[in-house]
Write a protein that holds these residues in place. Structure first.
Motif, PDB file in Angstrom:
ATOM      1  N   VAL A 162       0.745  -1.110  -0.001  1.00 57.90           N
ATOM      2  CA  VAL A 162       0.113   0.001  -0.588  1.00 57.90           C
ATOM      3  C   VAL A 162       0.714   1.613  -0.030  1.00 57.90           C
ATOM      4  O   VAL A 162       1.923   1.366   1.146  1.00 57.90           O
ATOM      5  N   ILE A 163       1.016   2.038  -1.433  1.00 58.62           N
ATOM      6  CA  ILE A 163       1.110   3.045  -0.820  1.00 58.62           C
ATOM      7  C   ILE A 163       0.518   4.572  -0.714  1.00 58.62           C
ATOM      8  O   ILE A 163      -1.066   4.017  -0.831  1.00 58.62           O
ATOM      9  N   THR A 164       1.109   5.837  -0.573  1.00 60.12           N
ATOM     10  CA  THR A 164       0.055   7.179  -0.744  1.00 60.12           C
ATOM     11  C   THR A 164       0.060   7.602  -1.787  1.00 60.12           C
ATOM     12  O   THR A 164       0.741   7.968  -2.742  1.00 60.12           O
ATOM     13  N   ALA A 165      -1.176   8.482  -2.349  1.00 57.97           N
ATOM     14  CA  ALA A 165      -0.788   9.240  -3.658  1.00 57.97           C
ATOM     15  C   ALA A 165      -1.775  10.507  -3.078  1.00 57.97           C
ATOM     16  O   ALA A 165      -3.154  10.111  -2.614  1.00 57.97           O
ATOM     17  N   ASP A 166      -1.889  11.612  -4.465  1.00 59.43           N
ATOM     18  CA  ASP A 166      -2.573  12.660  -3.590  1.00 59.43           C
ATOM     19  C   ASP A 166      -4.540  12.761  -4.870  1.00 59.43           C
ATOM     20  O   ASP A 166      -4.565  13.349  -4.473  1.00 59.43           O
ATOM     21  N   PHE A 167      -4.128  11.180  -5.435  1.00 61.72           N
ATOM     22  CA  PHE A 167      -5.442  11.386  -6.621  1.00 61.72           C
ATOM     23  C   PHE A 167      -6.381  10.494  -6.254  1.00 61.72           C
ATOM     24  O   PHE A 167      -7.640  10.539  -7.164  1.00 61.72           O
ATOM     25  N   VAL A 168      -6.119  10.101  -5.161  1.00 63.09           N
ATOM     26  CA  VAL A 168      -7.461   9.229  -3.931  1.00 63.09           C
ATOM     27  C   VAL A 168      -8.612  10.001  -4.889  1.00 63.09           C
ATOM     28  O   VAL A 168      -9.287  11.236  -3.448  1.00 63.09           O
ATOM     29  N   SER A 169      -9.858   9.659  -5.013  1.00 63.40           N
ATOM     30  CA  SER A 169     -11.599  10.746  -4.796  1.00 63.40           C
ATOM     31  C   SER A 169     -12.223   9.566  -4.096  1.00 63.40           C
ATOM     32  O   SER A 169     -11.666   8.728  -3.143  1.00 63.40           O
ATOM     33  N   THR A 170     -13.154  10.743  -2.967  1.00 60.51           N
ATOM     34  CA  THR A 170     -13.578  11.456  -1.823  1.00 60.51           C
ATOM     35  C   THR A 170     -14.779  10.792  -2.528  1.00 60.51           C
ATOM     36  O   THR A 170     -15.303  10.853  -2.072  1.00 60.51           O
ATOM     37  N   THR A 171     -14.895  10.778  -3.907  1.00 62.60           N
ATOM     38  CA  THR A 171     -16.649  10.672  -4.527  1.00 62.60           C
ATOM     39  C   THR A 171     -17.184   9.600  -4.820  1.00 62.60           C
ATOM     40  O   THR A 171     -17.926   9.491  -4.792  1.00 62.60           O
ATOM     41  N   GLU A 172     -15.769   9.072  -5.376  1.00 66.73           N
ATOM     42  CA  GLU A 172     -16.848   7.746  -5.988  1.00 66.73           C
ATOM     43  C   GLU A 172     -15.119   6.876  -5.239  1.00 66.73           C
ATOM     44  O   GLU A 172     -13.972   7.039  -4.977  1.00 66.73           O
ATOM     45  N   GLY A 173     -16.089   5.388  -5.764  1.00 60.49           N
ATOM     46  CA  GLY A 173     -15.135   4.103  -5.292  1.00 60.49           C
ATOM     47  C   GLY A 173     -15.359   3.421  -3.810  1.00 60.49           C
ATOM     48  O   GLY A 173     -16.455   4.167  -3.156  1.00 60.49           O
ATOM     49  N   THR A 174     -14.386   3.760  -3.656  1.00 61.61           N
ATOM     50  CA  THR A 174     -13.634   3.115  -1.621  1.00 61.61           C
ATOM     51  C   THR A 174     -12.884   3.645  -1.683  1.00 61.61           C
ATOM     52  O   THR A 174     -12.548   4.061  -0.032  1.00 61.61           O
ATOM     53  N   GLY A 175     -12.124   4.616  -1.813  1.00 63.85           N
ATOM     54  CA  GLY A 175     -11.253   5.298  -1.137  1.00 63.85           C
ATOM     55  C   GLY A 175     -10.216   4.862  -1.639  1.00 63.85           C
ATOM     56  O   GLY A 175      -9.036   5.262  -0.445  1.00 63.85           O
ATOM     57  N   ILE A 176      -8.990   3.218  -2.393  1.00 64.84           N
ATOM     58  CA  ILE A 176      -8.349   2.790  -2.083  1.00 64.84           C
ATOM     59  C   ILE A 176      -8.561   2.108  -3.754  1.00 64.84           C
ATOM     60  O   ILE A 176      -9.540   1.824  -4.494  1.00 64.84           O
ATOM     61  N   VAL A 177      -7.605   2.595  -3.996  1.00 66.69           N
ATOM     62  CA  VAL A 177      -7.273   2.718  -5.661  1.00 66.69           C
ATOM     63  C   VAL A 177      -6.062   1.586  -5.784  1.00 66.69           C
ATOM     64  O   VAL A 177      -5.330   1.613  -5.526  1.00 66.69           O
ATOM     65  N   HIS A 178      -6.690   0.756  -6.720  1.00 72.79           N
ATOM     66  CA  HIS A 178      -5.479  -0.011  -7.655  1.00 72.79           C
ATOM     67  C   HIS A 178      -4.954   0.284  -8.235  1.00 72.79           C
ATOM     68  O   HIS A 178      -5.341   1.269  -9.501  1.00 72.79           O
ATOM     69  N   LEU A 179      -3.447  -0.129  -8.518  1.00 72.22           N
ATOM     70  CA  LEU A 179      -2.665   0.346  -9.146  1.00 72.22           C
ATOM     71  C   LEU A 179      -1.838  -0.160 -10.288  1.00 72.22           C
ATOM     72  O   LEU A 179      -1.865  -1.593 -10.014  1.00 72.22           O
ATOM     73  N   ALA A 180      -1.824  -0.176 -11.709  1.00 70.98           N
ATOM     74  CA  ALA A 180      -1.843  -0.844 -12.985  1.00 70.98           C
ATOM     75  C   ALA A 180      -1.190  -0.103 -13.525  1.00 70.98           C
ATOM     76  O   ALA A 180      -0.927   0.979 -14.457  1.00 70.98           O
ATOM     77  N   PRO A 181       0.579   0.158 -13.124  1.00 70.98           N
ATOM     78  CA  PRO A 181       1.187   0.969 -13.764  1.00 70.98           C
ATOM     79  C   PRO A 181       1.530   0.952 -15.796  1.00 70.98           C
ATOM     80  O   PRO A 181       1.773   2.258 -16.320  1.00 70.98           O
ATOM     81  N   ALA A 182       0.426   0.250 -15.608  1.00 68.63           N
ATOM     82  CA  ALA A 182       1.459  -0.403 -17.804  1.00 68.63           C
ATOM     83  C   ALA A 182      -0.228   0.666 -18.040  1.00 68.63           C
ATOM     84  O   ALA A 182      -0.082   0.369 -19.757  1.00 68.63           O
ATOM     85  N   PHE A 183      -1.091   0.468 -16.606  1.00 72.41           N
ATOM     86  CA  PHE A 183      -2.507   1.023 -17.761  1.00 72.41           C
ATOM     87  C   PHE A 183      -3.267   2.203 -17.233  1.00 72.41           C
ATOM     88  O   PHE A 183      -4.646   2.128 -17.311  1.00 72.41           O
ATOM     89  N   GLY A 184      -2.916   3.473 -16.628  1.00 67.80           N
ATOM     90  CA  GLY A 184      -2.846   4.497 -16.057  1.00 67.80           C
ATOM     91  C   GLY A 184      -1.914   5.225 -16.033  1.00 67.80           C
ATOM     92  O   GLY A 184      -1.170   5.297 -15.449  1.00 67.80           O
ATOM     93  N   GLU A 185      -2.261   7.000 -16.589  1.00 69.28           N
ATOM     94  CA  GLU A 185      -1.354   7.693 -16.464  1.00 69.28           C
ATOM     95  C   GLU A 185      -0.831   7.848 -14.585  1.00 69.28           C
ATOM     96  O   GLU A 185       0.055   7.794 -14.282  1.00 69.28           O
ATOM     97  N   ASP A 186      -2.181   8.253 -14.145  1.00 70.40           N
ATOM     98  CA  ASP A 186      -2.372   8.561 -12.638  1.00 70.40           C
ATOM     99  C   ASP A 186      -0.756   7.571 -11.766  1.00 70.40           C
ATOM    100  O   ASP A 186      -0.279   7.087 -11.069  1.00 70.40           O
TER     101      ASP A 186
END
Ligand SMILES: [Zn+2]
Ligand SMILES: [Zn+2]
Length: 934
Positions: free
Chosen positions: A289-313
C-alpha cells in the motif's frame, strides 16, 4: 422559375468571364484581408458540416472584397492519417494492422495516396456548385513533398528548442489501429457507455482485514502491483457480511455493517497484501500500500488499485518503484502471461474475469457504471491506456505563452476564448506526436544503438548525412531505408513512427508556402492571418494545433479572428449519420431547390455558432420565403418597371422604402463587421419580405400597373432599391444578387463595392411604423366583427393626428374616409368598434354597412373571382376578353352601377347576367357561375 437552372447559368457566366479572379485582382493596391482554409480530410464525401462552414466563410471573404480589401484565398486538403488509412482498411476488408504489413506498406500507402483524388475532386465540384469562391487549383495538399519538408523543418526547430522529447508514458491507445493517440484525438471520440464495475477485496498479509477496491476496468486487475490510499484521509474497518473491509470513511455507507475501527491513510502505508491473480508472475517488490494524492473521496472506496502499465496516474504514482506488469498485447488481447485468458480481448473478457474473481472469493459487488468513455475517433473501438515509448512535444513548457497568445485572438463568440478553448488550454498536457502507423509524415528522427539521436530538418540535410540514396518520395516505406552515419561510426536508423495527422494541418500557415525554403515574403504577408472559421469541435483540434505549433515556432498567434460554427444536425436534432440515413445527399436538394435556399438555411436559422437543425423542410421554407420572394420582386420589376428613368421621387412611400433600404444596409454592414452572418441575413430577409415585397410593392401596385400618374417615380424607386438590395445581398446570397443586379445593370454585382448606406429618414420610418400599427389594429377590429377586408366601410377614426400615410391606411383598411377625433368616448358604442394601437390611442371603425357599401363589397369579391378564373384560363394580365357571363348572382341589380369600372379592371368588353357555361361555386351564401368568353 427554375432556380437551379438560373444558378448553373450564373456559374457558367462567372467561369467564362473569370469574375472570381477579377473580383480579387481588382482590389490590388487595397489593404489585404488574409484567410487560411482549414483543410478537410480527403476521404469520403463532403457533408453538410463542410458546406455550412464553407458558406459562412464565403460570406465574409466576399464581404471584405466588396469593402475594398484584396482577399486572395486558396483551398487546402488534409490527406494523411487515420481518416484515410481506416477508410482504406475498410475497402480492403482488413481487420488488423498486421494485415497491412502483410499486404505491404508500399502498396498500402500508394493506395492511400490514390484514394485522395476522388474526394478532392468531389470537394472541388461541390465548392463550385455552392458558390464558395476560393482558388481550389492552388490548394495546399499535406502529402506533397514540399509540405512534408516544411513540417520537418518545424520539427527540427522544436528539437533545437528542446521541446521534442522521447519517453515511456501511458498514452491513449487504439487496440484495433494499434497506435497511440493525442489528447486532441481522444477528445473527438467520447461516447457514453455502460461498463460493469466491480468491488474487489485484497487480503492484507499483515493485519486481519482486506482492502476494498473499486474498478471500472476489471481487466487491469491482472496488472495490479500496488494499492493507493490518501495519506491524510480517514478510513474505517467495517464488518460487512462477516468480512472485515477497509474503506474510506466518507464512502462506507455504501456497505451495511458495523464499524470496528477508524484509521488514517498513513497508518495503512507500507502494509502488504496477497496477490489477486497469482498466475501472473511478479517479484517481491509488489503488492504494497502506498499513498497518493489523486485518491477520489466521492467515488469508489478510497482505495485505488494501481496498474502502472494502464493508467497515467498509476504510472506516475508507482514511479518505477514497482515492476511494469503488461500482460496485454498491442492489439488489446491478453498475453501468455495470463494463461487463463490468453488471446482474449481485454474489454470483452469482463464476464470471464468476474467469474475468476468469484471463484477466488474476491468479488464483493458488481455495479453497472455509465460513463463517457473515449473511443477511437476513426474506427470507434474503445481506447485503452497503455504504457509506451513515445515522442512528445512538450507544449506544457510553453503553456504561458500559448495562453498569452490566446488573449490576443478575437473569438466569435467571445465566450469560447476563456470558456471551451481557455479551459482546454488550462488543462494542457504534452502532445503525444508519434504514431505507430503507415500513411503520414514520417517522424524525421534517426537513432543509433549508442543512444545518439538526430532530427533532420530538410531534404538537403538528409542528403548530406545519408549513407544511401534519398528517395524522391519522403513517405514510408522508402524513407525507412535511409541510414545515417553516427558519430560513433555505426549506422543510424529512422524511428518507426509517423506523426499525428493533427500536426499536419496545424503547420498549414507556413507549410502551405513551403516556408522557409520558398515564399518567405508570402508567408510574412499572411502571418498571422486575419480570419479563420471552422466548426466548434476544432477548439480541441485545429484551433489548438495551429496556436500551439505556431506559438512554439514564431512566438505569435497564427490567427487574429476566429469564427466558430455550430454542428449541423437533422430536423430532430440528431447527428447526421450515413448508417441511419437521416439526411439527403446535398446534391439532391441542390438540384431541387437550388443552392441559395440551402445556403440561406445554413446562414439564417440560428447564431453561427449554435447547433443547426437541418432538413428539407427548412430548405423548402427558405426557398419559398427568401429566395422566391426576392426573385419575384425582380420578376415584377421586369414586368412593369423596365425603362424607368431615374428620378428623385417625392412620394412618401417611395421615400420610405429608400430610407428602409439605407437603414438595412447600415445594419447589415454593422453585423458583417462583427462576423455576424446570422443577424445580417435576418435583417436583409426582413427587408426583402416585409418592407419590399409585402409592403412597398403591394401598396404600389396600382402605380406600377397603370403606367400613368407617377409611374416613373415608383418604377425608378423600385429599380434603385433592387440594385442596392442586390449589392447588399451579394455576399450573403451571391446567386440571387447576381441574377438581379446583372439583370438591371448588365455588370457583375461581385465586382462592385458594398453599397453606401445613404440617408435614413427616421421620422418618416416612425410614421410608417405608426401607420402599420393603426392598420393592424383596424384589421383586428374587422376580424373580431367578421367583416372581410374586401367589404368597404365608410370611415376610420383615429384619436391621434398622424403626419403621413393617410392614403395607405385608408387603402389597407378599405375605408372611404379617415378622420381625426381625440374625443374617444363618442365612439365607444355601436355602430363603432375600437382597438388600442398605442398606449391610450385608438383606432375606431364605423361598422355601418349601407346597401351601397354592401354592393361595392360584392363587386370586389366578384372581381377577385373573375381574376382567379382568368388565371385558371391562363390569360395574360393585359389580355382582353369578349364577354363575361355571371349566372345566379342575387344582388345583380345592386351592382349594376359598378359594372363600368369592373369591366376595365378585369379587361372585359362586357359583363352580363345570364346563362353561364361553367362550374358552380359558393358565393356570399348563394351559388354562382362565371363564364369567360374569349
Ligand atoms: Zn482505431
Ligand atoms: Zn552511434
Amino acid at each position: 422559375m427554375n432556380v437551379p437552372e438560373i444558378e448553373l447559368s450564373l456559374i457558367k457566366y462567372w467561369k467564362e468571364n473569370k469574375i472570381f479572379e477579377k473580383s480579387v485582382q481588382n482590389r490590388k493596391g487595397g489593404g489585404k484581408f488574409t484567410f487560411l482554409e482549414g483543410p478537410p480530410y480527403a476521404n469520403g464525401k463532403p457533408h453538410y458540416g463542410h458546406i455550412s462552414s464553407r458558406v459562412i466563410k464565403d460570406v465574409f471573404l466576399r464581404y471584405k472584397t466588396m469593402k475594398g480589401f484584396l482577399v486572395e484565398r486558396s483551398g487546402g486538403f488534409d490527406t494523411h492519417g487515420l481518416p484515410v488509412e481506416v477508410e482504406m482498411e475498410k475497402k480492403l476488408g482488413f481487420k488488423s494492422k498486421k494485415q497491412i504489413v502483410d499486404y505491404g506498406i508500399e502498396r498500402f500507402n500508394n493506395e492511400c495516396k490514390a484514394s485522395t483524388s476522388k474526394p478532392i475532386s468531389d470537394f472541388k465540384q461541390i465548392t463550385e456548385r455552392i458558390g464558395f469562391w476560393i482558388d481550389m487549383e492552388k490548394s495546399y495538399i499535406t502529402m506533397e513533398d514540399y509540405y512534408i519538408e516544411s513540417v520537418w523543418w518545424s520539427l527540427k526547430e522544436l528539437w533545437k528548442q528542446g521541446l521534442l522529447s522521447e519517453g515511456d508514458k501511458v498514452v491513449p491507445w487504439c487496440p484495433r489501429c494499434e497506435t497511440s493517440q493525442s489528447n486532441t484525438e481522444v477528445a473527438l471520440g467520447y461516447k457514453e457507455i455502460v461498463d460493469k464495475s466491480v468491488y474487489v477485496k485484497f487480503k492484507c498479509k499483515d493485519r486481519d482485514f482486506s482492502f476494498l477496491v473499486w474498478t471500472t476496468t476489471p481487466w487491469t486487475l491482472y496488472a495490479n502491483v500496488a494499492l493507493a490510499v490518501g495519506k491524510e484521509l480517514d478510513y474505517v474497518v467495517k464488518e460487512v457480511k462477516g468480512e472485515k473491509l477497509v474503506i474510506l470513511s466518507d464512502l462506507h455507507e455504501k456497505f451495511e455493517g458495523k464499524i470496528l475501527q477508524k484509521l488514517k491513510g498513513k497508518e495503512l502505508e507500507g502494509l502488504n497484501y496477497e496477490q489477486l491473480f497469482t498466475e501472473v508472475k511478479c517479484d517481491e517488490r509488489c503488492f504494497k500500500v502506498i499513498t497518493a494524492d489523486f485518491v477520489s473521496t466521492t467515488e469508489g472506496t478510497g482505495i485505488v488499485h494501481l496498474a502502472p502499465a494502464f493508467g497515467e496516474d498509476d504510472f506516475n504514482a508507482c514511479d518505477k518503484k514497482f515492476p511494469l506488469l503488461k500482460p496485454v498485447n498491442e492489439n488489446g488481447t491478453f498475453t501468455k502471461d495470463v494463461p487463463s485468458l490468453e488471446g482474449m480481448d481485454v474489454r470483452k473478457a469482463g464476464d470471464k474475469i468476474i467469474k475468476n474473481l468469484e471463484e477466488k472469493g474476491a468479488l464483493v459487488k458488481i455495479e453497472n457504471y455509465t460513463h463517457d468513455y473515449p473511443h477511437c475517433w476513426r474506427c470507434e473501438t474503445p481506447l485503452i491506456y497503455y504504457a509506451r515509448n513515445s515522442w512528445f512535444i512538450q507544449v506544457t513548457k510553453i503553456k504561458e505563452k500559448i495562453l498569452e497568445n490566446n488573449e490576443k485572438i478575437n473569438w466569435f463568440p467571445n465566450y469560447i476564448k476563456n470558456g471551451r478553448f481557455g479551459g482546454f488550454l488550462n488543462e494542457l498536457r504534452d502532445w503525444n506526436l508519434s504514431r505507430e502507423r503507415f500513411w503520414g509524415i514520417p517522424l524525421p528522427i534517426w537513432e543509433c544503438e549508442c543512444g545518439n539521436k538526430e532530427c533532420i530538418g530538410s531534404k538537403k540535410e538528409l542528403k548530406e548525412k545519408a549513407l544511401n540514396e534519398v528517395p524522391s518520395d519522403l513517405h514510408r516505406p522508402y524513407i525507412d531505408e535511409v541510414k545515417l552515419k553516427c558519430k560513433c561510426g555505426k549506422e543510424m536508423k529512422r524511428v518507426p513512427y509517423i506523426i499525428d495527422v493533427w500536426y499536419d494541418s496545424g503547420a498549414a500557415p507556413f507549410a502551405k508556402w513551403h516556408y522557409p525554403f520558398e515564399n518567405q515574403d508570402k508567408f510574412k504577408e499572411n502571418f498571422p492571418v486575419d480570419f479563420i472559421e471552422e466548426g466548434l469541435d476544432q477548439t480541441r483540434g485545429w484551433f489548438y494545433t495551429l496556436l500551439a505549433i505556431n506559438t512554439a515556432l514564431f512566438g505569435e498567434t497564427p490567427y487574429k479572428n476566429v469564427l466558430v460554427t455550430g454542428m449541423v444536425l437533422d430536423e430532430n436534432g440528431k447527428k447526421l449519420s450515413k448508417s441511419k440515413g437521416n439526411f439527403i445527399d446535398p446534391n439532391i436538394l441542390i438540384d431541387k431547390y437550388g443552392v441559395e435556399a440551402l445556403r440561406w438555411t445554413l446562414i439564417s436559422q440560428v447564431e453561427t455558432w449554435e447547433v443547426k437543425k437541418f432538413g428539407e423542410t427548412a430548405v423548402k421554407q427558405n426557398y419559398n420565403k427568401y429566395v422566391l420572394t426576392f426573385l419575384n420582386c425582380f420578376e415584377y420589376f421586369k414586368t412593369y418597371c423596365l425603362n424607368a428613368v431615374e428620378v428623385e421621387s417625392k412620394n412618401p412611400l417611395d421615400k420610405w422604402i429608400i430610407s428602409r433600404m439605407n437603414h438595412t444596409i447600415d445594419k447589415v454592414e454593422g453585423y458583417l463587421e462583427s462576423f455576424d452572418a446570422f443577424r445580417a441575413s435576418k435583417k436583409l430577409e426582413d427587408f426583402i419580405i416585409n418592407d419590399l415585397s409585402n409592403w412597398y410593392i403591394r401598396l404600389s401596385r396600382e402605380r406600377f400597373e397603370s403606367k400613368d400618374g407617377d409611374w416613373n417615380e415608383a418604377a425608378s424607386t423600385l429599380k434603385k432599391v433592387l440594385k442596392k438590395a442586390g449589392l447588399t445581398a451579394a455576399c450573403l446570397s451571391p446567386f440571387i444578387a447576381e441574377h438581379i443586379y446583372y439583370g438591371i445593370e448588365k455588370q457583375s454585382v461581385h465586382l462592385q463595392d458594398f453599397p453606401e448606406k445613404g440617408e435614413v429618414d427616421k421620422e418618416l420610418e416612425d410614421s410608417m411604423d405608426e401607420a402599420r400599427k393603426i392598420i393592424e389594429a383596424g384589421r383586428k377590429i374587422r376580424n373580431l366583427n367578421k367583416i372581410k377586408t374586401r367589404q368597404p366601410l365608410e370611415r376610420v377614426i383615429i384619436t391621434k393626428k398622424i403626419k403621413e400615410f393617410e392614403e395607405i391606411i385608408k387603402q389597407e383598411l378599405n375605408v372611404k374616409r379617415l378622420e381625426f377625433n381625440d374625443d374617444f368616448e363618442e365612439f365607444t358604442q355601436e355602430p363603432f368598434a375600437y382597438e388600442e394601437f398605442e398606449p391610450e390611442q385608438y383606432v375606431v371603425l364605423d361598422l355601418t354597412i349601407t346597401p351601397e357599401l354592401k354592393a361595392e363589397g360584392i363587386v370586389n369579391e366578384l372581381s377577385r373571382r373573375i381574376q382567379q378564373r382568368r388565371k385558371e384560363e391562363k390569360l395574360t394580365v393585359n389580355q382582353k376578353v369578349k364577354k363575361i357571363i355571371v349566372e345566379g348572382l342575387k344582388e345583380w341589380s345592386s351592382i349594376e352601377p359598378f359594372l363600368e369600372n369592373l369591366k376595365e379592371k378585369v379587361r372585359a368588353e362586357s359583363i352580363e347576367n345570364g346563362k353561364a357555361n361553367a362550374k358552380e361555386e359558393d358565393f356570399e351564401g348563394g351559388k354562382i357561375k362565371i363564364e369567360i368568353v374569349k
